[in-house]
Design a protein around this motif. Structure first.
Motif, PDB file in Angstrom:
ATOM      1  N   TYR A  18       0.813  -1.222   0.000  1.00 20.82           N
ATOM      2  CA  TYR A  18       0.000   0.000   0.000  1.00 20.82           C
ATOM      3  C   TYR A  18       0.845   1.271   0.000  1.00 20.82           C
ATOM      4  CZ  TYR A  18      -4.433  -2.445   1.033  1.00 20.82           C
ATOM      5  OH  TYR A  18      -5.555  -3.228   0.993  1.00 20.82           O
ATOM      6  N   ALA A 117       4.784   6.203  -8.164  1.00 18.67           N
ATOM      7  CA  ALA A 117       3.843   5.154  -7.778  1.00 18.67           C
ATOM      8  C   ALA A 117       2.445   5.730  -7.598  1.00 18.67           C
ATOM      9  CB  ALA A 117       4.305   4.494  -6.483  1.00 18.67           C
ATOM     10  N   VAL A 118       1.434   4.952  -7.982  1.00 16.58           N
ATOM     11  CA  VAL A 118       0.037   5.317  -7.736  1.00 16.58           C
ATOM     12  C   VAL A 118      -0.652   4.139  -7.047  1.00 16.58           C
ATOM     13  CG1 VAL A 118      -0.201   6.966  -9.617  1.00 16.58           C
ATOM     14  CG2 VAL A 118      -0.647   4.555 -10.062  1.00 16.58           C
ATOM     15  N   PHE A 119      -1.740   4.440  -6.360  1.00 12.32           N
ATOM     16  CA  PHE A 119      -2.487   3.429  -5.614  1.00 12.32           C
ATOM     17  C   PHE A 119      -3.640   2.935  -6.473  1.00 12.32           C
ATOM     18  CE2 PHE A 119      -5.554   2.202  -2.223  1.00 12.32           C
ATOM     19  CZ  PHE A 119      -4.752   1.310  -1.525  1.00 12.32           C
ATOM     20  N   ARG A 120      -3.663   1.633  -6.769  1.00 11.06           N
ATOM     21  CA  ARG A 120      -4.701   1.087  -7.659  1.00 11.06           C
ATOM     22  C   ARG A 120      -5.192  -0.262  -7.153  1.00 11.06           C
ATOM     23  NH1 ARG A 120      -5.556   3.790 -12.855  1.00 11.06           N
ATOM     24  NH2 ARG A 120      -4.624   5.830 -12.462  1.00 11.06           N
ATOM     25  N   LYS A 134       0.908   0.741  -8.719  1.00 11.02           N
ATOM     26  CA  LYS A 134       1.316   0.708 -10.116  1.00 11.02           C
ATOM     27  C   LYS A 134       2.121   1.979 -10.324  1.00 11.02           C
ATOM     28  CE  LYS A 134      -2.672  -2.010 -11.671  1.00 11.02           C
ATOM     29  NZ  LYS A 134      -3.751  -2.157 -12.674  1.00 11.02           N
TER      30      LYS A 134
ATOM     31  N   ASP B  42      -9.014  -0.186 -13.041  1.00 13.86           N
ATOM     32  CA  ASP B  42      -8.368  -0.504 -11.758  1.00 13.86           C
ATOM     33  C   ASP B  42      -8.524   0.626 -10.740  1.00 13.86           C
ATOM     34  OD1 ASP B  42      -6.794   1.338 -13.013  1.00 13.86           O
ATOM     35  OD2 ASP B  42      -4.921   0.203 -12.865  1.00 13.86           O
ATOM     36  N   THR B  47      -9.308   4.214  -4.317  1.00 13.55           N
ATOM     37  CA  THR B  47      -8.010   4.559  -4.942  1.00 13.55           C
ATOM     38  C   THR B  47      -7.970   6.060  -5.241  1.00 13.55           C
ATOM     39  OG1 THR B  47      -8.685   4.092  -7.237  1.00 13.55           O
ATOM     40  CG2 THR B  47      -7.795   2.251  -5.979  1.00 13.55           C
ATOM     41  N   VAL B  50      -7.269   7.894  -1.974  1.00 14.10           N
ATOM     42  CA  VAL B  50      -5.860   7.820  -1.555  1.00 14.10           C
ATOM     43  C   VAL B  50      -5.015   8.814  -2.354  1.00 14.10           C
ATOM     44  CG1 VAL B  50      -3.802   6.334  -1.582  1.00 14.10           C
ATOM     45  CG2 VAL B  50      -5.969   5.465  -0.673  1.00 14.10           C
ATOM     46  N   GLU B  51      -5.256   8.905  -3.658  1.00 13.78           N
ATOM     47  CA  GLU B  51      -4.471   9.840  -4.484  1.00 13.78           C
ATOM     48  C   GLU B  51      -4.684  11.290  -4.051  1.00 13.78           C
ATOM     49  OE1 GLU B  51      -2.114   9.127  -6.852  1.00 13.78           O
ATOM     50  OE2 GLU B  51      -2.353   7.053  -6.217  1.00 13.78           O
ATOM     51  N   ARG B  54      -3.062  11.809  -0.584  1.00 11.54           N
ATOM     52  CA  ARG B  54      -1.593  11.883  -0.593  1.00 11.54           C
ATOM     53  C   ARG B  54      -1.135  13.308  -0.896  1.00 11.54           C
ATOM     54  NH1 ARG B  54       0.096   6.115  -3.476  1.00 11.54           N
ATOM     55  NH2 ARG B  54       0.104   4.941  -1.522  1.00 11.54           N
ATOM     56  N   GLU B  88      -3.788   2.770   6.022  1.00 14.56           N
ATOM     57  CA  GLU B  88      -2.596   1.991   5.663  1.00 14.56           C
ATOM     58  C   GLU B  88      -1.899   2.569   4.434  1.00 14.56           C
ATOM     59  OE1 GLU B  88      -1.173  -0.117   7.461  1.00 14.56           O
ATOM     60  OE2 GLU B  88      -2.746  -0.639   8.897  1.00 14.56           O
ATOM     61  N   ALA B  89      -2.678   3.032   3.474  1.00 14.03           N
ATOM     62  CA  ALA B  89      -2.066   3.569   2.251  1.00 14.03           C
ATOM     63  C   ALA B  89      -1.293   4.858   2.532  1.00 14.03           C
ATOM     64  CB  ALA B  89      -3.138   3.813   1.192  1.00 14.03           C
TER      65      ALA B  89
END
Ligand SMILES: [Zn+2]
Lengths: 138, 335
Positions: A18, A117-120, A134, B42, B47, B50-51, B54, B88-89
């Motif tokens: 993660y 990096a990205v979260f997918r 990814k 995806d 997701t 999270v982006e 961040r 967690e991310a």
């Protein structure tokens, strides 16, 4: 052939999957990712400290996975896109890691391109979404 | 104690579809957007969350975040603590106070208000609010044409300069409004009478905006910006004008044409667009809406310099790739 990873096993690896937590070998100082029991560089160090990797790096190598070549857990991606790129990224901190490249450029991928990096969603199995990283071009 | 937004982040998916794609595929399009963002195969609201988060937490001491408030009308699980994935991310403490709002597009401002309340229960300085939405319905429902996707995240701080929260006024009453969903059904529904929906929206939003102005002893002219929930291209600006706001107060917060209906994100993405170009002293009133029906009007003023996002909405809107309608249906898992 698919690589089944059980839910408990996946969960244990959540910090690395993660948010890219790697480990610095206390003997040789190099960064291991993914974490290992014994340092893959000096082959003797077995004590580590956690380090937060930046997620930034450059494309070291790449390949394009065509529809039929996708492992079953990625069949949905392949069905939707026809093919998708997988890149070997050299991270700023040193480790080289393999992951998919999202939003691939129309003009093609080349070695040395900077990525982050990205979260997918990586795939879904047993009704559980397996999240992870990814990369995308910077 | 003051509560201010000191940092924010936005995420817009890379893929876009133009309205013309609907017209050439279906012969018509029920929503008057120019183009809208579409999640990739995806991506989901977590997701995107999270982006955006961040970007919002970059430059903030994460160990001082004591609250995480999440909102979406389309979480990837029907039952699950989604905050765990985000914690967690991002590498946040596992001991922070969390809450999760959904079920209507009011969820976005609900999360902000919850975060403000929860901040009084923690010794920590910061709260993270993440609103990520992609309203969903089967593609055979006309209302689906307008559904877009976006996420935005805000760090709220105790006693720091920034976008200071000045007050809230809320309204809720029984009305089916624009849309509703039943358990187990993929398609959203409406009662099929457009004039009724518009009236419900107008009455519900007006009640909170007027109430907040009265409560604070202000007039529309006292504000630099007004941002109302946008479920279509015209109703928000039409209502704002009826309430006495002028075009120069309305325009910066209008995002429907570029993004479509972003659900619980709607007013907050508009707020981000305003913040991207804000100056010290600017103030704004935002009003969310959720069918069922309810609204929250919130007032903010900028004390000090506006927070600078890592990626402005403008820059994110320029990064894109257009897809056709068939690809769109594949991404929505309709074919
Ligand atoms: Zn070593």
């Amino acid at each position: 052939m698919g690589a089944h990873i059980s839910i408990p096993m996946y969960q244990r690896a959540v910090p690395q999957r993660y948010r890219l937590i790697g480990q610095r070998c206390l003997k040789c100082g190099r960064v291991n990712f993914p974490p290992k029991a014994v340092c893959k560089y000096c082959l003797t160090g077995s004590e580590f400290e956690n380090v937060q990797l930046s997620g930034r790096g450059t494309i070291y190598s790449y390949t394009i996975i065509a529809g039929g070549g996708a492992p079953p857990e990625f069949a949905e991606d392949a069905r939707c896109k026809g093919s998708y790129p997988v890149v070997l990224v050299e991270l700023e901190e040193g480790p080289r890691i393999i992951a998919q490249l999202v939003n691939p450029p129309g003009e093609g991928i080349s070695i040395g391109m900077p990525v982050e990096a990205v979260f997918r969603r990586i795939y879904e199995e047993e009704g559980v979404i397996r999240y992870g990283f990814k990369f995308r071009l910077v | 104690m003051t509560i201010s937004v000191i940092s924010y982040g936005i995420y817009i998916p890379f893929l876009r579809i133009k309205r013309e794609e609907y017209i050439s595929a279906l012969g018509s399009c029920s929503a008057a957007f120019k183009e809208k963002a579409v999640m990739d195969i995806d991506e989901d609201t977590i997701t995107m969350a999270v982006e955006a988060a961040r970007d919002a937490v970059a430059g903030v001491d994460k160990s001082r975040i004591g609250v995480l408030a999440l909102a979406s009308t389309n979480f990837p699980y029907r039952e699950k603590v989604a905050a765990g994935t985000v914690i967690e991310a991002l590498g946040l403490s596992n001991n922070i106070l969390t809450c999760q709002h959904g079920n209507s597009t009011l969820a976005g401002t609900e999360a902000i208000l919850s975060a403000i309340g929860l901040l009084s229960l923690t010794d920590q300085k910061y709260a993270l609010v993440v609103v990520a939405d992609a309203p969903a319905s089967g593609a055979s429902v006309d209302m689906e044409h307008g559904f877009g996707a976006a996420a935005c995240a805000f760090i709220l701080a105790k006693d720091e300069p920034g976008l200071e929260f000045e007050g809230v006024y809320a309204y809720a009453a029984e009305s089916m409004g624009i849309r509703y969903g039943l358990p187990g059904e993929t398609d959203l529904r409406d009662i099929g009478v457009k004039t009724y929906s518009n009236l419900a929206y107008n009455d519900t939003v007006r009640a909170s905006v007027r109430g907040l102005l009265d409560k604070l002893g202000r007039k529309p002219g006292d504000y630099r910006h007004v941002i109302l929930h946008q479920y279509d291209a015209k109703d928000a600006s039409g209502l704002a004008k009826k309430l006495g706001f002028g075009e120069e107060q309305i325009n910066a917060g209008l995002v429907f044409a570029k993004l479509g209906d972003t659900g619980a994100c709607s007013t907050l993405v508009g707020l981000c667009n305003v913040l991207d170009n804000a100056s010290p002293g600017d103030n704004m009133i935002i009003c969310s809406y959720g069918s069922g029906a309810g609204s929250h009007a919130l007032s903010f003023k900028l004390t000090g310099q506006p927070p600078k996002p890592r990626n402005s909405l403008k820059s994110l809107l320029e990064r894109k790739k257009y897809i056709g309608y068939v690809q769109y249906l594949k991404l929505k898992r309709n074919i």
